[in-house]
Design a protein around this motif. Structure first.
Motif, short mmCIF file in Angstrom:
data_model
loop_
_atom_site.label_atom_id
_atom_site.label_comp_id
_atom_site.label_asym_id
_atom_site.label_seq_id
_atom_site.Cartn_x
_atom_site.Cartn_y
_atom_site.Cartn_z
N ASP A 77 5.47 27.57 -37.95
CA ASP A 77 4.93 26.87 -39.13
C ASP A 77 6.33 26.49 -39.87
OD1 ASP A 77 2.48 27.09 -38.98
OD2 ASP A 77 2.38 29.29 -39.86
N PRO A 78 6.16 25.62 -40.73
CA PRO A 78 7.49 24.77 -41.32
C PRO A 78 8.11 25.83 -42.31
CG PRO A 78 5.75 23.06 -41.23
CD PRO A 78 5.15 24.42 -40.90
N TRP A 79 7.55 26.66 -43.00
CA TRP A 79 8.01 27.74 -43.99
C TRP A 79 8.86 28.69 -43.21
CZ3 TRP A 79 6.73 32.68 -43.38
CH2 TRP A 79 5.64 33.03 -42.56
N ALA A 80 8.46 29.09 -41.80
CA ALA A 80 9.21 29.98 -41.21
C ALA A 80 10.49 29.53 -40.45
CB ALA A 80 8.39 30.68 -40.15
N MET A 81 10.83 28.08 -40.34
CA MET A 81 12.03 27.59 -39.78
C MET A 81 13.48 27.64 -40.51
SD MET A 81 9.92 24.19 -38.31
CE MET A 81 8.65 24.13 -37.39
N THR A 82 14.56 27.56 -39.81
CA THR A 82 15.83 27.54 -40.52
C THR A 82 15.89 25.92 -40.85
OG1 THR A 82 16.56 27.18 -38.44
CG2 THR A 82 16.56 29.27 -39.15
N ASP A 83 16.82 25.54 -41.37
CA ASP A 83 16.93 23.93 -41.82
C ASP A 83 17.46 23.26 -40.50
OD1 ASP A 83 16.77 24.80 -44.52
OD2 ASP A 83 18.84 24.44 -44.77
N GLU A 84 18.14 23.88 -39.44
CA GLU A 84 18.29 23.38 -38.31
C GLU A 84 17.04 23.04 -37.42
OE1 GLU A 84 21.13 23.86 -33.97
OE2 GLU A 84 21.13 25.12 -35.89
N GLU A 85 16.07 24.27 -37.57
CA GLU A 85 14.80 24.12 -36.72
C GLU A 85 14.15 22.96 -37.41
OE1 GLU A 85 14.48 28.52 -35.16
OE2 GLU A 85 13.91 28.10 -37.10
N ASN A 136 11.68 19.84 -47.76
CA ASN A 136 12.21 20.98 -47.89
C ASN A 136 13.75 20.90 -47.83
OD1 ASN A 136 13.46 23.76 -46.76
ND2 ASN A 136 11.85 24.34 -48.21
N LEU A 137 14.18 19.95 -46.86
CA LEU A 137 15.53 19.66 -46.43
C LEU A 137 15.99 18.93 -47.57
CD1 LEU A 137 15.53 18.81 -42.83
CD2 LEU A 137 16.54 20.70 -43.90
N GLN A 138 15.27 17.94 -48.14
CA GLN A 138 15.49 16.94 -49.12
C GLN A 138 16.06 17.71 -50.61
OE1 GLN A 138 12.57 14.13 -50.84
NE2 GLN A 138 14.16 12.34 -50.26
N MET A 139 15.09 18.71 -50.70
CA MET A 139 15.58 19.49 -52.06
C MET A 139 16.74 20.07 -52.31
SD MET A 139 11.72 21.59 -52.38
CE MET A 139 12.38 22.63 -53.57
N LYS A 140 17.45 20.12 -51.13
CA LYS A 140 18.88 20.96 -50.96
C LYS A 140 19.89 19.83 -51.38
CE LYS A 140 16.79 24.65 -48.01
NZ LYS A 140 16.89 25.24 -46.92
N GLU A 141 19.44 18.43 -51.41
CA GLU A 141 20.36 17.51 -51.37
C GLU A 141 20.54 16.92 -52.79
OE1 GLU A 141 22.52 16.96 -49.28
OE2 GLU A 141 21.49 18.06 -47.66
#
Length: 267
Positions: free
Chosen positions: A103-111, A148-153
């Motif tokens: 599930d997306p919530w369980a993935m690392t950024d790279e995953e 989720n990745l975008q929130m960190k930019e």
């Protein structure tokens, strides 16, 4: 209650009540908070204890409808009365890392970054096969990874923009699923959000035009289809077909309204 027990069995779960609870079965509406202690045991002969909330000194708090924890928790808790103690035996499938999709919530950024094109292709396959609801869920998961990745930019930075440009085609695919499912207002919202940022996106105008037409926003639909023609004249045959269909529906509705009014005044 019988329906809940049947659902447990369908999910491979067996229930045994150890201590009866009090009163009627609660109405577990979304947003209900259930607080309880639990103990997880292995199904071996020794009944090895894997986890015990009382040993940790903190009960589980579960918000029904969120499904943030394992979804099975909601399934079993919704069969219990206040004060009840019960034992549940669940089938567990063990899969090695790399052999299943997280599930997306369980993935690392790279995953997440690696998973997006895979999930995108799965959504495309499901849509081609006619599994529209399942395809929409895949597109939603891929969008969630990128958001989720975008929130960190930093908003507006090159990396943020690059992620946003990856989100846009996925969101358009999601909107196509919602068009097929006749969930038109969601299409209007998402396409408008795209056009607020990218006012030359032909697909967003076309899908929004179809959604406007479906909910009888005739002027808005015509304006969106006109914009499609302005941006891509090659789409004239398709736009003409949509406009003819809209005009035919409007004529039919006008005739039905006139007939209805004639019926009212003839009494």
């Amino acid at each position: 209650m019988a329906d809940l027990i049947a659902r447990l069995r369908e999910d491979g779960i067996q229930k045994r009540v150890i201590q009866e609870g009090r009163g009627e079965l609660p109405d577990f509406q979304d947003g209900t908070k259930a607080t309880f202690h639990y103990r997880t045991l292995h199904s071996d002969k020794e009944g090895t204890v894997l986890d015990d909330s009382r040993v940790r000194g903190k009960p589980m708090e579960l918000i029904i409808g969120k499904k943030f924890k394992l979804p099975v928790w909601e399934t079993i808790v919704c069969t219990m009365r206040e004060g009840e103690i019960a034992q549940f035996c669940c089938d567990v499938k063990v899969e090695s890392p790399g052999t299943y999709q997280q599930d997306p919530w369980a993935m690392t950024d790279e995953e997440k970054a690696k998973a997006v094109p895979v999930i995108h292709q799965e959504g495309n396959r499901l849509y081609r096969e006619g599994h529209v609801r399942e395809a929409a869920a895949k597109y939603y998961d891929a969008i969630a990874c990128l958001k989720n990745l975008q929130m960190k930019e930093q908003p507006g930075s090159p990396d943020w923009i690059q992620l946003d440009q990856q989100i846009t085609p996925l969101l358009l695919n999601y909107c196509q699923c919602k068009l097929v499912a006749q969930e038109y207002y969601e299409v209007l919202d998402h396409c408008s959000s795209i056009l607020n940022k990218y006012d030359d996106n032909v697909k967003a105008y076309f899908k929004r035009g179809k959604a406007h037409a479906a909910v009888w926003n005739a002027q808005e639909a015509q304006a969106d289809f006109a914009k499609v023609l302005e941006l891509d004249p090659a789409l004239a045959p398709i736009v003409s077909r949509e406009l003819r269909a809209l005009e035919a529906r409007i004529r039919q509705k006008d005739e039905e309204d006139k007939a209805r009014f004639r019926g009212i005044f003839s009494h």
